[in-house]
Design a protein around this motif. Structure first.
Motif: not given
Length: 225
Positions: A69-88, A111-113, A134-140
């Motif tokens: 869902a489009y998140p609450p409390a914003t009217s300027d919801f952005h995408y940010e493409a990122e490399l994710v590194v997993a630590i083991g 990194d949704l913003t 915020f909720d559901r803000s890290a798509i991986i």
């Protein structure tokens, strides 16, 4: 046996390529302004400061292919493409050479913003927490063990290319990010590091689908309603 006053929350986790197992998430660290052109588009000098970090809660993780869902409390919801590194592995005060030994694998991430909340926080010199954590803000996307090399990183919105760069465009390479962060906190298995976004960030509207592709990795895809 430990007794809790209510059932603990489910363990946050990320899919792993070609495996039924999942990677348990402990913490999510994010690097700010790690691509020079993105730093400039946000009004900053990319050479002026060392790496800095903010966080997202572990349960902000969303699998690729999800609809949110489009998140609450914003009217300027952005995408940010990122490399994710997993630590083991555990590590503290690591050199850049030692940092490689902590890497379990890599994934594509978004990194949704809530950009308007972030801008207001910056103007008031307040923390960014509610703009990033915020909720559901890290798509991986699904994690892949092994090295990544100098891959392309690209964001498309409804098929239109919005961000297009290479991982070598990072100001601070992955090993430098891990080394610097390990001097601030002890890294541990299950930690994720989102390593910053290239130039071209922008808004996602309801009804749109955003896809992050990093060469050699599974995509991170999200649709917004």
């Amino acid at each position: 046996m430990v007794e809790y006053v209510f059932p603990p929350a489910p363990q946050a986790s990320v899919a792993i390529e070609r495996s039924a197992a999942r990677f348990p998430v402990r913490r999510i660290f994010c690097v700010g302004r790690n691509y020079a052109e993105h730093a400039r588009e946000m009004g900053h000098d990319p050479q002026a400061e060392p790496p800095f970090f903010f966080t997202k809660p572990a349960d902000a993780v969303v699998d690729s292919g999800s609809t949110i869902a489009y998140p609450p409390a914003t009217s300027d919801f952005h995408y940010e493409a990122e490399l994710v590194v997993a630590i083991g592995a555990h590590g503290r005060n690591l050199s850049t050479d030692e940092a490689n030994g902590l890497i379990w694998g890599y994934a594509a991430g978004n990194d949704l913003t809530r950009r308007d909340i972030q801008a207001a926080a910056k103007a008031a010199r307040r923390p960014w927490d509610m703009s990033k954590g915020f909720d559901r803000s890290a798509i991986i996307g699904a994690l892949r063990p092994g090295p990544i090399g100098d891959a392309t990183i690209r964001c498309t919105l409804d098929g239109e290319v919005k961000q297009d760069a290479r991982l070598s465009d990072m100001i601070w390479p992955v090993e430098a990010v891990i080394s610097y962060l390990s001097a601030l906190v002890e890294l541990a298995p299950g930690d994720l590091i989102m390593t910053g976004t290239p130039a071209g960030v922008g808004p996602i509207a309801r009804g749109q689908t955003c896809r992050i592709d990093i060469e050699g990795l599974a995509p991170a895809i999200v649709s917004v309603i």
